[in-house]
Write an enzyme that holds these catalytic residues in place. Structure first.
Site, PDB file in Angstrom:
ATOM      1  N   GLU A  89      79.473-102.030  29.769  1.00 47.51           N
ATOM      2  CA  GLU A  89      79.960-100.993  30.683  1.00 47.51           C
ATOM      3  C   GLU A  89      81.404-101.234  31.129  1.00 47.51           C
ATOM      4  O   GLU A  89      82.013-100.390  31.765  1.00 47.51           O
ATOM      5  CB  GLU A  89      79.070-100.928  31.942  1.00 47.51           C
ATOM      6  CG  GLU A  89      77.697-100.325  31.713  1.00 47.51           C
ATOM      7  CD  GLU A  89      76.649-101.355  31.317  1.00 47.51           C
ATOM      8  OE1 GLU A  89      77.027-102.414  30.771  1.00 47.51           O
ATOM      9  OE2 GLU A  89      75.453-101.095  31.546  1.00 47.51           O
TER      10      GLU A  89
ATOM     11  N   THR B 159      73.721 -99.911  25.734  1.00 48.91           N
ATOM     12  CA  THR B 159      73.352-101.203  26.324  1.00 48.91           C
ATOM     13  C   THR B 159      72.074-101.659  25.625  1.00 48.91           C
ATOM     14  O   THR B 159      71.347-100.831  25.053  1.00 48.91           O
ATOM     15  CB  THR B 159      73.077-101.062  27.827  1.00 48.91           C
ATOM     16  OG1 THR B 159      72.036-100.098  27.991  1.00 48.91           O
ATOM     17  CG2 THR B 159      74.311-100.579  28.571  1.00 48.91           C
TER      18      THR B 159
ATOM     19  N   LYS C 115      63.369-116.370  43.153  1.00 51.44           N
ATOM     20  CA  LYS C 115      63.268-116.206  44.598  1.00 51.44           C
ATOM     21  C   LYS C 115      62.205-117.154  45.117  1.00 51.44           C
ATOM     22  O   LYS C 115      61.018-116.932  44.942  1.00 51.44           O
ATOM     23  CB  LYS C 115      62.966-114.757  44.941  1.00 51.44           C
ATOM     24  CG  LYS C 115      64.183-113.907  44.602  1.00 51.44           C
ATOM     25  CD  LYS C 115      64.057-112.463  44.963  1.00 51.44           C
ATOM     26  CE  LYS C 115      65.387-111.793  44.661  1.00 51.44           C
ATOM     27  NZ  LYS C 115      65.301-110.426  44.251  1.00 51.44           N
TER      28      LYS C 115
ATOM     29  N   TRP D 206      67.458-117.895  47.140  1.00 48.26           N
ATOM     30  CA  TRP D 206      67.717-117.664  45.726  1.00 48.26           C
ATOM     31  C   TRP D 206      68.085-118.963  45.011  1.00 48.26           C
ATOM     32  O   TRP D 206      68.906-119.727  45.505  1.00 48.26           O
ATOM     33  CB  TRP D 206      68.872-116.684  45.544  1.00 48.26           C
ATOM     34  CG  TRP D 206      68.553-115.284  45.930  1.00 48.26           C
ATOM     35  CD1 TRP D 206      67.390-114.825  46.481  1.00 48.26           C
ATOM     36  CD2 TRP D 206      69.406-114.139  45.808  1.00 48.26           C
ATOM     37  NE1 TRP D 206      67.463-113.487  46.705  1.00 48.26           N
ATOM     38  CE2 TRP D 206      68.689-113.037  46.306  1.00 48.26           C
ATOM     39  CE3 TRP D 206      70.691-113.942  45.323  1.00 48.26           C
ATOM     40  CZ2 TRP D 206      69.226-111.749  46.333  1.00 48.26           C
ATOM     41  CZ3 TRP D 206      71.233-112.667  45.350  1.00 48.26           C
ATOM     42  CH2 TRP D 206      70.499-111.571  45.849  1.00 48.26           C
TER      43      TRP D 206
HETATM   44  P1  AMP Z   1      76.293-107.039  27.569  1.00 45.87           P
HETATM   45  O1  AMP Z   1      76.544-105.706  28.150  1.00 45.87           O
HETATM   46  O2  AMP Z   1      75.203-107.066  26.552  1.00 45.87           O
HETATM   47  O3  AMP Z   1      77.555-107.652  27.070  1.00 45.87           O
HETATM   48  O4  AMP Z   1      75.758-107.985  28.739  1.00 45.87           O
HETATM   49  C1  AMP Z   1      76.494-108.157  29.924  1.00 45.87           C
HETATM   50  C2  AMP Z   1      75.918-109.267  30.729  1.00 45.87           C
HETATM   51  O5  AMP Z   1      76.043-110.525  30.050  1.00 45.87           O
HETATM   52  C3  AMP Z   1      76.640-109.509  32.036  1.00 45.87           C
HETATM   53  O6  AMP Z   1      76.265-108.585  33.027  1.00 45.87           O
HETATM   54  C4  AMP Z   1      76.241-110.916  32.362  1.00 45.87           C
HETATM   55  O7  AMP Z   1      74.955-110.986  32.923  1.00 45.87           O
HETATM   56  C5  AMP Z   1      76.184-111.577  30.997  1.00 45.87           C
HETATM   57  N1  AMP Z   1      77.440-112.298  30.757  1.00 45.87           N
HETATM   58  C6  AMP Z   1      78.505-111.896  30.038  1.00 45.87           C
HETATM   59  N2  AMP Z   1      79.456-112.846  30.010  1.00 45.87           N
HETATM   60  C7  AMP Z   1      79.004-113.886  30.742  1.00 45.87           C
HETATM   61  C8  AMP Z   1      79.526-115.170  31.122  1.00 45.87           C
HETATM   62  N3  AMP Z   1      80.727-115.587  30.707  1.00 45.87           N
HETATM   63  N4  AMP Z   1      78.759-115.951  31.906  1.00 45.87           N
HETATM   64  C9  AMP Z   1      77.533-115.560  32.318  1.00 45.87           C
HETATM   65  N5  AMP Z   1      76.993-114.369  31.997  1.00 45.87           N
HETATM   66  C10 AMP Z   1      77.706-113.541  31.223  1.00 45.87           C
END
Ligand code: AMP
Length: 551
Positions: free
Chosen positions: A330, A185, A444, A449
């Site tokens: 994940e 990550t 917040k 929120w």
């Molecule tokens: P990553 O593991 O780097 O792909 O990041 C995952 C995170 O990206 C998710 O938990 C979301 O917060 C954000 N994310 C992924 N796809 C979207 C989407 N279509 N709209 C809004 N947030 C997204």
């Protein structure tokens, strides 16, 4: 009583075997790191993957060992990918956009034995090589003739790595739960954590992602993953394309609008997948040069929320269908797809667009729910916000080496067995999910929120805006109030008044940003998303105009 069907472990060697048997001449086209476009096919990728397996074994790589890559999306990367996974080794894609120290930390944590790198990343590897504790061989993903002499100690060129190895190598034959891939990550808070995919999770995830209401690709398609292989497996496309026999077009290092467009038109690409920032670059190139798409039919966009302007440009101006996708490393990474629900078909155009901006429904293989901080279920009424929890066969149960464990089994799960995504969302009666924020980015204000994403989406669609972000800034009365940060398009001069007018009437009055600031560049993180941590740092002492009145 057990069923009487055959044992056929779900391992990824079967994917490339299938492509080689059924679609041997289907092309795999790459924009090579050296520049020229190169042409291969599934039979040739399969052969080199076999050679790579033999080369790994000859260099002492055994089942369970990790092999690292600092590499773009190319056919060579795919050959090592299958060559390592298919013999039970673990292919570890490293994100080259991280800081060099973080890259070194990740490679040491993964204990990679061999590190493959594209020539682009020689400067990074030269810098970190002395820090790497487990890497015994560096393989440069270029031919001997192109490899710069003396760049990295003891490096081997890719053709030399494969040279002399036969295409006769045993694959598979192990438990489908065997580890196949490792991806860390991005680690915006704390050390990065390793997500360890299994063969079974990769196979099931690829089938799940390519359902008709998902990517929906088939043998007629030519697909181009713009999402890199180091970002959650190129969203599974390096599994999906050989599984369904689609032509595969790999953009290598050139992810700008002009180069992407050239590949799309030149190779007859019908489907692409990538984050909003690259889509924006592609659309700008097409618009600025008066071009159109002649073969592109569908585009999957995810990684962060789709700006409405991007959705409308594809669908209204160019007749290209947008599939909104949400997910995370994940989750392998697909969590939802925004294909219309039957109920949405009745809607008028604008309402259908609004529905498409939501992140969408879970495909078979993903369960979603929202809860409060104590784990109590929140209603699926499209209004209640909650922590978004997920469960499924391609969702992480634990991180590599038990990092971030939440229970004594080393798992990263809540007591109910679900994984907390860290996102805050609503789910409506039709099962359509909408992200309202990252839990840590939620503003917040007075105990309520405010969703930064909603405000950003509207601001991003305003004239003259290249990018917009909203963060919470300290306020003595309300704890936090929203600050809108805007990066103007070059030559444009949007004003504070204009930006607030664009939001007026589209969001609740108390969500209105207390101020608007303009910056030259909004910082992006390693996966192309807005880096809110950096913005919060930049504006940590910012005095809102409303602060004084409250004091
Ligand atoms: P990553 O593991 O780097 O792909 O990041 C995952 C995170 O990206 C998710 O938990 C979301 O917060 C954000 N994310 C992924 N796809 C979207 C989407 N279509 N709209 C809004 N947030 C997204």
């Amino acid at each position: 009583m057990l069923g009487l069907m055959q044992e056929w472990p779900l391992t990824v060697d079967k994917i490339i075997d299938h492509a080689k048997t059924n679609f041997p001449r289907r092309e795999v086209v790459t924009r090579s790191t050296e520049g020229p476009i190169t042409r291969s096919n599934y039979a040739a990728v399969w052969e080199n993957a076999k050679r790579a397996t033999n080369a790994f074994r000859a260099r002492g790589v055994a089942s369970g060992d990790r092999v690292g890559t600092l590499a773009w999306t190319t056919d060579r990367h795919m050959e090592i990918w299958y060559g390592a996974m298919n013999m039970g080794a673990v292919l570890h894609t490293v994100n080259p956009r991280l800081f060099p120290e973080q890259i070194a930390w990740i490679i040491n944590h993964a204990e990679d034995k061999i590190l493959f790198l594209d020539t682009t990343f020689i400067p990074i590897v030269e810098k970190i090589a002395p820090l790497l504790k487990t890497v015994t061989t560096f393989v440069l993903l270029s031919d001997r003739a192109q490899a710069p002499a003396g760049a990295i100690p003891h490096f081997v060129a890719y053709d030399a790595f494969l040279h002399g190895h036969s295409t006769d190598a045993a694959w598979g034959g192990f438990d489908e739960h065997t580890a196949a891939g490792l991806c860390y990550t991005s680690g915006t808070t704390g050390d990065p954590k390793g997500v360890l995919y299994s063969h079974r999770s990769n196979v099931l995830h690829a089938m799940m992602a390519n359902q008709t209401d998902g990517f929906g690709c088939g043998a007629q398609d030519a697909v181009m993953p713009i999402a890199p292989m180091f970002h959650a497996n190129a969203w599974a496309i390096t599994f999906v394309a050989p599984m369904c026999g689609a032509k595969l077009v790999m953009p290598g290092p050139k992810l700008d609008g002009a180069n992407l467009y050239e590949l799309i038109e030149g190779e007859g690409v019908t489907f692409i997948a990538g984050v909003p920032t690259v889509q924006l670059a592609l659309l700008n190139h097409v618009r600025d040069n008066g071009l159109k798409f002649s073969t592109l039919r569908r585009v999957a966009i995810g990684g962060s929320a789709i700006p409405e302007a991007v959705l409308r440009a594809y669908e209204d101006d160019y007749g290209v269908e947008v599939i909104h996708a949400w997910g995370m490393t994940e989750m392998s990474p697909i969590g939802t797809f925004g294909k219309p629900h039957p109920e949405h078909v009745k809607l008028g155009h604008d309402d259908r667009i609004k529905a498409k901006l939501k992140q969408g429904r879970a495909p078979f293989g993903v369960e979603l729910k929202i809860t409060d901080d104590d784990g109590n279920l929140k209603p699926h009424d499209g209004k209640a916000f909650g922590r978004l929890m997920v469960r499924g066969p391609a969702v992480a149960r634990a991180y590599f080496k038990n990092a971030g464990a939440k229970n004594d089994k080393g798992e990263c799960l809540e007591p109910c067995g679900f994984f907390d995504t860290g996102d805050v969302a609503t789910i409506d009666e039709l099962g359509v999910m909408q992200i309202t924020d990252r839990a840590k980015d939620v503003i917040k204000s007075g105990g309520e929120w405010i969703s930064s994403i909603d405000i950003e989406n509207i601001a991003m669609g305003a004239d003259g805006v290249a990018c917009a972000a909203v963060i919470g800034v300290y306020h003595p009365k309300w704890d936090e109030r929203p600050l809108l940060i805007v990066e103007p398009k070059s030559g444009a001069h949007p004003t504070r008044e204009r930006m607030l007018a664009v939001l007026d009437g589209k969001i609740a009055k108390w969500w209105m940003p207390d101020d608007v600031v303009f910056v030259e560049k909004i910082p992006l993180g390693a996966t192309g998303k807005i880096n809110k941590l950096a913005l919060r740092e930049m504006f940590k002492n910012y005095q809102l105009p409303t602060t004084q009145a409250a004091e």
